[in-house]
Every structure is written in C-alpha cells, then in structure tokens.
Design a protein around this motif. Sequence first.
Motif, short mmCIF file in Angstrom:
data_model
loop_
_atom_site.label_atom_id
_atom_site.label_comp_id
_atom_site.label_asym_id
_atom_site.label_seq_id
_atom_site.Cartn_x
_atom_site.Cartn_y
_atom_site.Cartn_z
N TYR A 1 0.86 -1.19 0.00
CA TYR A 1 0.00 0.00 0.00
C TYR A 1 0.89 1.23 0.00
O TYR A 1 1.89 1.27 0.73
CB TYR A 1 -0.88 0.03 1.25
CG TYR A 1 -1.83 -1.13 1.34
CD1 TYR A 1 -2.85 -1.30 0.41
CD2 TYR A 1 -1.69 -2.07 2.35
CE1 TYR A 1 -3.71 -2.37 0.48
CE2 TYR A 1 -2.55 -3.16 2.44
CZ TYR A 1 -3.56 -3.30 1.50
OH TYR A 1 -4.40 -4.36 1.57
N ARG A 2 0.53 2.18 -0.80
CA ARG A 2 1.34 3.40 -0.86
C ARG A 2 0.46 4.60 -0.51
O ARG A 2 -0.65 4.73 -1.04
CB ARG A 2 1.95 3.59 -2.24
CG ARG A 2 2.76 2.38 -2.70
CD ARG A 2 3.62 2.67 -3.88
NE ARG A 2 2.90 3.15 -5.05
CZ ARG A 2 3.48 3.36 -6.23
NH1 ARG A 2 4.79 3.15 -6.36
NH2 ARG A 2 2.79 3.80 -7.24
N VAL A 11 -5.09 3.28 7.99
CA VAL A 11 -4.88 2.07 7.18
C VAL A 11 -5.23 0.84 8.02
O VAL A 11 -5.86 -0.11 7.54
CB VAL A 11 -3.43 2.01 6.66
CG1 VAL A 11 -3.13 0.67 5.99
CG2 VAL A 11 -3.18 3.15 5.68
N VAL A 12 -4.82 0.85 9.28
CA VAL A 12 -5.10 -0.30 10.15
C VAL A 12 -6.61 -0.44 10.36
O VAL A 12 -7.15 -1.54 10.33
CB VAL A 12 -4.35 -0.15 11.49
CG1 VAL A 12 -4.84 -1.18 12.51
CG2 VAL A 12 -2.85 -0.30 11.27
N ARG A 13 -7.29 0.67 10.56
CA ARG A 13 -8.74 0.60 10.76
C ARG A 13 -9.43 -0.04 9.55
O ARG A 13 -10.37 -0.81 9.68
CB ARG A 13 -9.31 2.01 10.95
CG ARG A 13 -9.16 2.54 12.37
CD ARG A 13 -9.92 3.86 12.52
NE ARG A 13 -9.52 4.55 13.73
CZ ARG A 13 -9.94 4.23 14.95
NH1 ARG A 13 -10.77 3.22 15.11
NH2 ARG A 13 -9.53 4.91 16.00
N ASP A 30 -2.35 2.32 -4.51
CA ASP A 30 -2.15 3.68 -4.00
C ASP A 30 -3.40 4.08 -3.26
O ASP A 30 -4.51 3.97 -3.81
CB ASP A 30 -1.88 4.65 -5.16
CG ASP A 30 -0.50 4.42 -5.75
OD1 ASP A 30 0.42 4.14 -4.96
OD2 ASP A 30 -0.36 4.47 -6.97
N LEU A 31 -3.24 4.52 -2.05
CA LEU A 31 -4.38 4.79 -1.20
C LEU A 31 -4.52 6.27 -0.90
O LEU A 31 -3.54 6.99 -0.83
CB LEU A 31 -4.24 4.03 0.13
CG LEU A 31 -4.05 2.52 0.03
CD1 LEU A 31 -3.83 1.94 1.41
CD2 LEU A 31 -5.26 1.88 -0.63
N SER A 32 -5.76 6.65 -0.71
CA SER A 32 -6.02 8.01 -0.26
C SER A 32 -6.42 7.95 1.22
O SER A 32 -7.37 7.26 1.57
CB SER A 32 -7.18 8.60 -1.08
OG SER A 32 -7.63 9.78 -0.46
#
Lengths: 351, 403, 258
Positions: free
Chosen positions: A93-94, A113-115, A208-210
């Motif tokens: 994940y970026r 991200v963990v949630r 790619d994450l927002s």
Amino acid sequence: MSDDLGLAGLYATMADAPRPAANLEDVRGNDWRNILVLGRATKTGVYPETLALVSRARFLADELGCRVEVLLIGSSLDAATAELKRYPIDTVYRVAAPDYAPIDHTARILEQVVRKRKPELVLVFQSRTGDAVTAYAANRLGVGFATGASKVEMDTSERKAVVTHESGGQARFQVVSALQVLPQFVSVQRGLFRAPLETPDATVRVHDLSVEAGRLAPIEVLGHKPAPTPTLETADRVVVAGARIQSAAELDLARQLAQRLDAVFGVTVGIVERGLAKDEGNVVGVHDHHVAPRLLVTVGVRGALDFLEAIEGNPLVCAIGCEATDPIAKRAAYLVAGEVPAGVASVLKGL
Amino acid sequence: MAFEFAFTPEQRLLKRSARQFMRSQIEPGLPDDDWSGHGGDSPLELVKRMQHQGWFGIGIPRALGGAGMGEVEYCILMEEISAVDSSLGTIFGAHSGIGLMPIYLFGNDDQRERFVRPIAEGRHLAAFALTEPTAGSDAASIKTKAVRDGDDWLISGTKIWCSNGNFADTVVVFAVTDETLGAHGGVTAFIVSKGTPGFTVGTIEDKMGIRQSNTAELIFDNCRVPKQNVLGKVGEGFIAALTALDGGRVGLAAACLGACKRLLDDCVRRAKDRERYGKPLGKNQSIQWMLADMATDIHLAEYAVYHAATLTNEYYEKIAHGEPVPRALREKVSRAAAAVKIHCSEMTGRAGERAIQIFGGDGLKMKYRIDRSFRDQVITEIYEGTNEVQRLIIARELLQEGA
Amino acid sequence: MPPSGARLRVLVPVTGAFHGKVRLKRNGLVDTEGVERILSRESAQALALAKQLAAEGAELVVVHVDKGGGEEVLREALAHGADQGVLVEGAEKSESDASTRATTIAEVYKQMGPFDAVIGPARSEFAGFTGTLAALAGQLELPCLVGVSRVAVDGVGLRIAYQSLFGDYDLRVPRPSVLLVGDLEPSHPTAWGIHDAHRVKGILRVKADNYTVQKALTKRQRIENVPQESRSLESVDGATLVRRLRSRSLIAEKGGSP
C-alpha cells in the motif's frame, strides 16, 4: 548521530505532496487478519530493516496462514515499490505524503490504514520515531503495543504476539509479554532478522491509497543545518585498525573498508605505539574513546583488554586479519582469518 | 542492635552526582601533561564550573547561600574531586576546609554576610595563610605582626605555601598581636580581601606535585585592615587556626581516600588488561596481594574518615551555633583528624608505589596519570601538619589519658 | 491554549533506572534488593531540556509512576531543579504496560494542568518510555516530536531545535506539544538542589488506583535470564561476511542506503 527517522524534512516539501490516487477500501467483516509492515523508503529502494521485517512477517504469516502487506508512506515511492516487488509480499500500500511524516501525521495514516485493512499484527522497525509512531497509532486505536522487541513470535492458537525485551545496561534478563487485544503493534530492534530471499515469481499487488490524516499541527520550519558527522562514540558502524597491520598500505586498506561501509574509522593503542598510525583523536581504548556501534569491524586487531573494555553495548564484531586464538575471537561472531591485505581485499570485493 | 554506618539518600545522590560531574565535565578538561609549564597555573575555568555546582559552600547554611550540608558531605566532595585530580582537591580543600570554615565558624553576622555569602554562592574563593618561612609545623612561631592604628590594624610580614593565594578573593591571615602572650592569646586572625593596599602576591612555587594548585607567597607591607575584619576575638586566632586545621585534615584524608580508590580502579583494570606470559597480570598472586592490600587499606580508611567527619560535623555545629564545646569532643576530633590524616596520606603513598609496580614502565608515562598520583601524594604527608606532628598530637592525647 | 500571561508550566515525566547489578531470582522475579533506584540518564537529559524553559521562568512539574524506590527517583529529579514533584504510588501492585502508564500520566496532565509542554525522556529500560509518551500524545491529541535538543518560548508557541537523519532543524511548534529529548548533555544536580530536594521541597503523592483507569493491554508472561550466546565463531571469507552483514541489515544492500 540520532537514529531518528526524520520529521522536519517533510515540512519543507509538504506543499508539493502529490494527491492520493484512490480511496482506501474497508476490509469486510470483523476478522483481524494479516501482517502489516510499516516500510521505509530510500531514494533507491527500501531500508534493509524493512526487508528484515518483511522476512519475519513472512515467516509468521506462513505459520498463521495469512498475508504480508507493506505500507509505504512518502513522496517518491517507485524505487521502493520496485524493490519490494522482488520479495514474498502480497500487497504494497502506498500513501503519498512528504518523505516521512511527523509522528502524529504518520501515526494517523497508519491508524487509518489499520482501521480499514484490519491487520492483526503491525511491525515497525525500532527507532525513536518508530517507537513513537507505533505507540501513537496504537493508543488512538485503544490497543496495546510493544516497543523495542528483541524477539517476535506468534501464539498461533490465540493469534497473539509474544514479544521479548532484553533489559538494558548490565542486567542480563529478558521480559516476555503477550499482547492482549487486536490489532497488535510491535516495534522491533534492528539487526535481528535476515532479509528474505528474492522470489522471482513474486506477485505483489500495489495499491495507491487516499488517506485523510486529519489536521496537522501548525509547525513551521525556521532553519536547517545538515546532519553532523557521526563520531566514534555515536557511529552505528565502526572499523578499527590494530597492531597486526604491517604497513601504511595495509592501514590504507582498512581506511578504504571504513569508507565503503560508511563507518567511522579508529585505531588501537597498539598500532599507535608501534608508530604505524598517529593518534588523531581516534584511538579506541579504555583511556581514549569508547565505542558502542551496532557493527564493529576490526582489522588486524588482536584484542588487548584495553580495547575490548572500550566496546560498549552488544555490537556484532567481525574480525578481519587475525587468528582464532586471538582474544578478539572470543568476542567476534565472524572471523576472516589470515593476513590483513587478503582479508580486507576479499571483503571489499564482496561489497 | 546493628551498627548503622551508611550514607543517607541525600549523601548518596551527592556522591553519585559529584562523581558523574567530575568525570564527565571536569576530567576531560584537564591536560594529559601536567609537567609542562609552570606549576601553579590553576585551571580556574574548571574551578568556576565546580563553584556553580554549589560545592564551594557545602557546609554553609542555605540562609547564607550555602548548600546547607556538613562535614560528611564536604568529605564526599573531597573524595570525588581528588579521585579525578589532587590539585583540584587541594584548591577545594584550601578554600572550603581551611579558608572559608574559620570565617563561618568564628565570624560575626556582618562578616558572614560580607565574606561567607559570596563564597558560599560560588562567586568568591578563599585561602588560609598561616605558614611562614620560619614557622611551618611550629605554627606558634609566626612572625607576621599586626599593630593597631586607630580603628584599623596594620599587618606586616610574609606568608608562604598559601594554596589559592594567587587568586583567592578572601584570605584568612594569622598575625601576632601580642608577642608576650604566645600562640594562645597573642595571635589574631584577620580577613583580608584581594586588592587591599599593602597586600601583594610574591613567588608562585613551581612544584613536583599538585602542580595545578597554586601555592603562593603572600607579602603584607603595612596592609591596612579595618577592625571589622578581625575574625573572632583579638588573641583567639590560634584557636581558629587549629579548629580549621582539624576539619582540613579530615578533608585531606578524604582526598587521599578518593585518589587511592581511583588508583585501585586503575590497577584492577590494568591487572585484567595486561597480559604477560599468556595470562592477565591479575592471575599472578603477587599482583593479587598488592590489589588486596590496597583494597584493605581503603576499606578501613573509608570507615575511619567518615567517622572522623561525623565527629567534626558535631564539633563545628556546636561552634557555629555558639554552643559550648565539651573538651572531650574537641580532643576526640583532633585525635581522629590526626589519625585519618596519617593513615590516608601514607596509604596513598603505598598505593602509589604498588601502582607503579603493577603498571611497570607505563606507570612512568604521563598518559596513564599514575606518575601524577605518585608525585601528588608526596605533599599529603606534609601539608595540613606533617605526619610527624600528627603523631605528636596523638601521643600527647594518649599520654594525657594515661596520666 | 494556556492562559495568557500565566507562568509557563511544563510537565516532565521521569523514569528510574537501577544503579548496580540486578539479578534474576530462581522464582523468576527480579532481585533488586540492595540495588539503588536512580533517575535514568534519559530523564536527566529531559530535565536538561526542560530547564531551558525554566530559565525563561517556566515552572517544572516532574511526575513519576512509582514501581518501587520511586521517591528517591523523584527527589533526584527535584534536585535537578524541578519545582514540584508528583509521585504516583502503588503502580507496582497492578499489572501495567506503556498504555496504562500513558493513561496515568494523561490523568495527571488533565488534573494538574494546564501545561504548555510535556518534556520527557526518549528512551528508558526496555525502550518503553518513548512509547509511553507518544501514547500520551496520542491520547491527548497533541503534536509529538522526538529528538529535541533545544527549546525556547516563541510567542504563543515554542521554538525547538530538532535532530534527525536529515540534519538539525529549527521549528516553531504549538503549545502544548509533547517533546521527547534528543542527544543532549544530561543535567547535573547542584548541591543546593540536592539539599532543597530532600529538605525543602514537598512531594504530592497520589494513588495509582485513582489515576489508572485502564487495564494493561500487554500481559507479562515471564522474566528469564538472557540465554548465553551459543553462537560459535564462524570462520568466513570476505564475500560470505558481506552477505551475512547484509542479511542482518547491518550494512546497505547494493546501491541502498545503510
């Protein structure tokens, strides 16, 4: 030198941070699964410590039957992603952010991200910032954390992380504790695990994450000075030349080795007393400088107690150009026996 | 019932923090080579840093700017300072033990405010001027005179071996005020400030040991001192001198103890470090015996020094508060001070010789500082009253008791 | 936001360390009998940083969560120049971890505040206190900075010098912030401070039960001796040595940064 991962660098580049490419999806259901490694990118790839954590995560994930995921946070992550693709990782994940976010900012990204991805175990490599990010994020999630673990295992029936902390100082005991609530956050001492073998057929998915990290504290950069050069006392890596060295040319080889390893160079009392090296304020010995590196490479050092007692902490000692019967061999993990020139040359070639 | 003899938490903290400060902040600033240059060039910058730690008024009440502690704490500091450098120990001892203490013990409120406060607050340094060319151990034979001139006194004469003499802001000077009365009754103590007209510094001694302590000749030529600077009563100076010297001797013993402990540490390290005939030196019984003898000396000295310090503290508290001092206590203090001074100074001498033996040729190199300890020790058997005079003090007490 | 014109207040959480040899008893408990508990070096560094604000008139409040021998630790912190000491007693009776310690300190922060900064040590035994203070920042939603070597008042904020791999930075941060000390010469207590800490200054004692509102989230399973290293000396050639070092992340991969 501080082993901090850096905070202020990002503020200067905050304005230029690229926009995230996609929204982060929730994992469906309530199960916490998989192991998430908080990676750290360099300009050319990832830090060796990240690979070491991937290795440990892979081992644990295979035991648990789950996936290994790596989270990279930064502004220029292509080289890091390319390197990670060679290893046994399921997903990278970026999250676009300045080079390395401040503690609260990074921790909030990690928290989000963990949630969403619900990993059961989050591994971070230890540094002052690494510990702080781990604790900050865990606390916002209301779960426990362990920092500075010298060992990480999993109780596979309970799926609980069992971590070991070695005591500091003179005491030689260790505390073993288990985390009680998922997700579990652990920062791990550096230098414990091998990097994994490259996997030619690895299929690593990249997302790619927002992530909305929330409001940043209003911090302003007022000035900047480059990092100070590490000294014998503060360096992570030290190369020391000793009295088995026979000539100026051999001494120069030892210097070259220090340069290639990005290590600070020192000499023993013995070589100075023999007149081969000058005391340039870099003599390692009880009455001179003490060293406490993670890696100590000795070149032509027999290991007089004056020298051995100046070694603090628990460095990995590699002895080059001495014999197995020399006192240094009792402290060393690796020995490149024989004459100094051949030994140093073979290491330089390997580099 | 157990025999309680241990430091309090406060004293333990003082000892630990003094050790850390001396070894991390002061020792790195000392020159490796004390032999070059003129003996007597004191490292005043380092002394200033020590003053800022509140050590130089350790036994003075908080209300007067001091640290509000006592003789045990003074000895703790002497030990830790001298473990790093005997010259600094001498500067500290000459200041606190014999320079400052008589002003605090025998001074009036005005004198305490004018002279003790700036010293205790770490702004001024003190010295003690008793010895003269013709009066060393025989301190009662001093020739420096003070004569009345209206409301002032005019002091004339020469003092020698005055530690801190070159830079002290305040000097306690002993002078004869009535030749007919001898030492007891005829000698008066005066507080003389640096810069007083008629007071100049003469020769600075270049010595083989404690080279960084300043040992000066002080010259008084009709030096005019107001009557407000008479310390205690006229004619009672000799009592002030002897009282200060008792505490000074205990402090000197503590200094020797610190120096000796450091020597032992160095020797133990050497015995582990140095290999000969394929084994560490310490594996040889002859070396083990030397180390064991040093440790035994130190063990006994430590109890004796802090016992003497405890007695001296009781003695000084009574004087400071104007309480009557039982003769038995005074004699006990004098005897204990003399005994620990003899034992500790001679112990350091033995330790120095053993250290040279254990270090071999390296013991003569300046780098290891063993030579310096050896040279620094010599004076400890001489100053604050020679060991021979201390033996006379003890013998006199013994024979009096016997009678 | 602190009340304007009020005296700056700084909370300094401190940790203890053992002074002397600690052994493990046969029953698996740590034998600390006769071992002095002292202020940790990192806490002395934190106090050195906090004293920079004290020089500008700030009041320093030290807090220590006692796990035995805590009064001496706190008095030592007071000897460094802190104005007030808070001793949280009884913590040794309940199982605690970094999270519960953070909660306890957060309660002290809330009840004794407002504070303009929390300044603390960045390491301690078991490397736990960095986590504790970061968790505290997380709970209080405060900015958290690690590696601070200088601090001064700067308007309504604080100006700090911050150390990182990228160099030394001067930053302006808001008040309050949680600042964890960097590489800084530890403070040294003066004789005056030692006297006052033991004979003048009082200590506020609070019961851990009233402050610890959370159960431990990590559970201690056992304490054991560190096993003797069974690793024997491995004789290797240069290339193998390089591979071994790379595999242990001790030197850089080819082309990578170490």
